[in-house]
Design an enzyme around this catalytic site. Structure first.
Site, PDB file in Angstrom:
ATOM      1  N   LYS A  68       1.122  -0.951  -0.146  1.00  0.00           N
ATOM      2  CA  LYS A  68       0.031   0.092  -0.117  1.00  0.00           C
ATOM      3  C   LYS A  68       0.629   1.625   0.422  1.00  0.00           C
ATOM      4  O   LYS A  68       1.718   1.326   0.758  1.00  0.00           O
ATOM      5  CB  LYS A  68      -0.908   0.058   1.175  1.00  0.00           C
ATOM      6  CG  LYS A  68      -1.736   1.342   1.581  1.00  0.00           C
ATOM      7  CD  LYS A  68      -3.491   0.226   2.072  1.00  0.00           C
ATOM      8  CE  LYS A  68      -4.371   1.278   2.304  1.00  0.00           C
ATOM      9  NZ  LYS A  68      -4.701   2.288   0.926  1.00  0.00           N
ATOM     10  N   GLY A 120       6.623   0.728   5.275  1.00  0.00           N
ATOM     11  CA  GLY A 120       7.810  -0.046   4.758  1.00  0.00           C
ATOM     12  C   GLY A 120       7.592   0.166   3.194  1.00  0.00           C
ATOM     13  O   GLY A 120       8.692  -0.355   2.468  1.00  0.00           O
ATOM     14  N   CYS A 121       6.516   0.217   2.570  1.00  0.00           N
ATOM     15  CA  CYS A 121       6.530   0.536   1.310  1.00  0.00           C
ATOM     16  C   CYS A 121       6.794   1.342   1.461  1.00  0.00           C
ATOM     17  O   CYS A 121       7.974   2.034  -0.286  1.00  0.00           O
ATOM     18  CB  CYS A 121       4.832   0.297   1.070  1.00  0.00           C
ATOM     19  SG  CYS A 121       4.307  -0.929   1.075  1.00  0.00           S
ATOM     20  N   THR A 122       7.252   2.713   2.002  1.00  0.00           N
ATOM     21  CA  THR A 122       7.409   3.824   1.988  1.00  0.00           C
ATOM     22  C   THR A 122       9.070   4.042   1.564  1.00  0.00           C
ATOM     23  O   THR A 122       9.765   3.846   1.031  1.00  0.00           O
ATOM     24  CB  THR A 122       7.040   5.061   2.973  1.00  0.00           C
ATOM     25  OG1 THR A 122       5.468   4.957   2.869  1.00  0.00           O
ATOM     26  CG2 THR A 122       8.027   6.291   2.593  1.00  0.00           C
ATOM     27  N   SER A 125      10.316   1.810  -1.405  1.00  0.00           N
ATOM     28  CA  SER A 125       9.950   2.416  -2.853  1.00  0.00           C
ATOM     29  C   SER A 125      11.484   3.539  -2.626  1.00  0.00           C
ATOM     30  O   SER A 125      12.439   4.037  -3.832  1.00  0.00           O
ATOM     31  CB  SER A 125       8.796   3.238  -2.991  1.00  0.00           C
ATOM     32  OG  SER A 125       8.003   2.652  -2.972  1.00  0.00           O
TER      33      SER A 125
END
Length: 151
Positions: free
Chosen positions: A35, A40-42, A45
């Protein structure tokens, strides 16, 4: 999947046109993440963003895929200044082809979501390496080290 031809797919992307796997440059790094705008995704990325010049020097393209909308992806990409495309897989087309949808525990509840996974597609269009259940710290560096071994 490793060693098999990568299944073709077309998804809407942040570049303003549909992204088609079969017509994209290779090698290609595809990272599936749960998401936009989550910690974690930030971090994942940003790690791929920071190493992007090194991937590009090897001729490798990076794309990130989640089930978020294009609007969400545009905001996420702008906020993090990502130099690569994010693809919206709201219908779970690519998620299904790569088998990344899993039941996960979130705050004690079972939820269906994307298992953080990365795939490298080589120059011949085959899946040459896959990582599933990825832990973010050091992952982008590990993928880069692998891409460096491709000839």
């Amino acid at each position: 999947m490793t060693g098999t031809p990568c299944p073709d797919f077309t998804l809407p992307g942040t570049a303003g046109a549909d992204f088609q796997l079969s017509s994209s440059p290779k090698p290609l790094v595809i990272y599936f993440y749960p998401k936009d705008n989550t910690p974690g995704c930030t971090n994942e990325s940003m790690a791929f963003r920071d190493l992007h010049p090194e991937f590009a020097a090897l001729g490798a393209e990076i794309v990130g895929i989640s089930r978020d909308s294009l609007k969400s992806h545009h905001n996420f990409k702008a906020k993090l200044e990502l130099p690569f495309e994010l693809l919206s897989d709201a219908e779970e087309t690519a998620c299904g082809l790569f088998g990344v949808i899993k039941m996960k525990n979130m705050y004690g509840k079972q939820v269906r979501g994307i298992e953080r996974s990365t795939f490298v597609i080589d120059a011949s269009g085959k899946v040459s390496r896959e990582w599933r259940g990825v832990k973010v710290p050091g992952h982008a560096e590990e993928v880069l080290a692998y891409v460096k071994t491709l000839k």
